[in-house]
Design a protein around this motif. Structure first.
Motif, PDB file in Angstrom:
ATOM      1  N   ALA A 265       0.848  -1.189   0.000  1.00 20.64           N
ATOM      2  CA  ALA A 265       0.000   0.000   0.000  1.00 20.64           C
ATOM      3  C   ALA A 265       0.886   1.242   0.000  1.00 20.64           C
ATOM      4  O   ALA A 265       1.127   1.843   1.027  1.00 20.64           O
ATOM      5  CB  ALA A 265      -0.899  -0.005   1.219  1.00 20.64           C
TER       6      ALA A 265
ATOM      7  N   GLN B 236      -7.738  -5.860  -0.580  1.00 21.91           N
ATOM      8  CA  GLN B 236      -7.214  -5.059  -1.680  1.00 21.91           C
ATOM      9  C   GLN B 236      -7.681  -5.576  -3.031  1.00 21.91           C
ATOM     10  O   GLN B 236      -7.857  -6.778  -3.206  1.00 21.91           O
ATOM     11  CB  GLN B 236      -5.674  -5.104  -1.628  1.00 21.91           C
ATOM     12  CG  GLN B 236      -5.151  -4.683  -0.281  1.00 21.91           C
ATOM     13  CD  GLN B 236      -3.663  -4.883  -0.128  1.00 21.91           C
ATOM     14  OE1 GLN B 236      -2.982  -5.364  -1.022  1.00 21.91           O
ATOM     15  NE2 GLN B 236      -3.151  -4.501   1.025  1.00 21.91           N
TER      16      GLN B 236
ATOM     17  N   THR C  15      -4.182  -2.543  -4.604  1.00 27.54           N
ATOM     18  CA  THR C  15      -4.707  -1.253  -4.148  1.00 27.54           C
ATOM     19  C   THR C  15      -5.463  -1.483  -2.849  1.00 27.54           C
ATOM     20  O   THR C  15      -6.439  -2.249  -2.800  1.00 27.54           O
ATOM     21  CB  THR C  15      -5.621  -0.607  -5.204  1.00 27.54           C
ATOM     22  OG1 THR C  15      -4.897  -0.496  -6.436  1.00 27.54           O
ATOM     23  CG2 THR C  15      -6.048   0.790  -4.770  1.00 27.54           C
ATOM     24  N   SER C  16      -4.978  -0.832  -1.796  1.00 30.63           N
ATOM     25  CA  SER C  16      -5.514  -1.036  -0.452  1.00 30.63           C
ATOM     26  C   SER C  16      -6.952  -0.539  -0.323  1.00 30.63           C
ATOM     27  O   SER C  16      -7.486   0.139  -1.209  1.00 30.63           O
ATOM     28  CB  SER C  16      -4.618  -0.340   0.571  1.00 30.63           C
ATOM     29  OG  SER C  16      -4.671   1.057   0.400  1.00 30.63           O
TER      30      SER C  16
ATOM     31  N   HIS D  72      -1.786   2.379  -3.845  1.00 25.79           N
ATOM     32  CA  HIS D  72      -1.436   1.138  -4.531  1.00 25.79           C
ATOM     33  C   HIS D  72       0.070   0.926  -4.555  1.00 25.79           C
ATOM     34  O   HIS D  72       0.845   1.853  -4.376  1.00 25.79           O
ATOM     35  CB  HIS D  72      -2.004   1.115  -5.972  1.00 25.79           C
ATOM     36  CG  HIS D  72      -1.284   1.979  -6.940  1.00 25.79           C
ATOM     37  ND1 HIS D  72      -1.723   3.218  -7.284  1.00 25.79           N
ATOM     38  CD2 HIS D  72      -0.138   1.784  -7.642  1.00 25.79           C
ATOM     39  CE1 HIS D  72      -0.892   3.754  -8.165  1.00 25.79           C
ATOM     40  NE2 HIS D  72       0.083   2.897  -8.380  1.00 25.79           N
TER      41      HIS D  72
END
Length: 117
Positions: free
Chosen positions: A12, A91, A103-104, A111
């Motif tokens: 992240a 994610q 992508t968190s 990301h």
């Protein structure tokens, strides 16, 4: 404040919009096929996502460990960087060639782009 390397290990980092040329992975089986027997790399970071739900590797000289599963089309992981708990996060996962983007916050956060080796 988390260090940049800790954030990389957490998958992240670097806030930037996703580009259209990445293809979203929503199926666990597809994700497993892509990461099987491969390393995810980023400068100073080497990780493996194993079929038995483990995450193992090193980041900036520290051990990275954790567990993962697949929930509702998302990669969910609980991660440690050395002794530091980075926590649980689900994610989105996208792929383009040999690059895998995590992508968190279910696709709403930062990301990290890892190379598949």
């Amino acid at each position: 404040m988390r260090s940049r390397i800790a954030a990389v290990a957490a998958a992240a980092v670097t806030a930037a919009p996703a580009t259209a040329d990445f293809a979203r992975i929503t199926e666990e089986e597809r994700f497993r096929q892509i990461v099987q027997d491969r390393q995810l790399t980023y400068p100073l970071v080497r990780l493996q996502v194993t079929p038995d739900g483990q995450i193992v590797g090193r980041g900036a000289g520290r051990e990275v460990s954790g567990e993962w599963d697949w929930e509702n089309g998302l990669f969910c992981r609980d991660l440690y960087w050395g002794e530091r708990e980075l926590g649980y996060n689900c994610q989105t996962v996208e792929v383009r060639g040999n690059t895998m983007r995590f992508t968190s916050d279910a696709g709403q956060g930062d990301h990290a782009d890892f190379r598949l080796r």
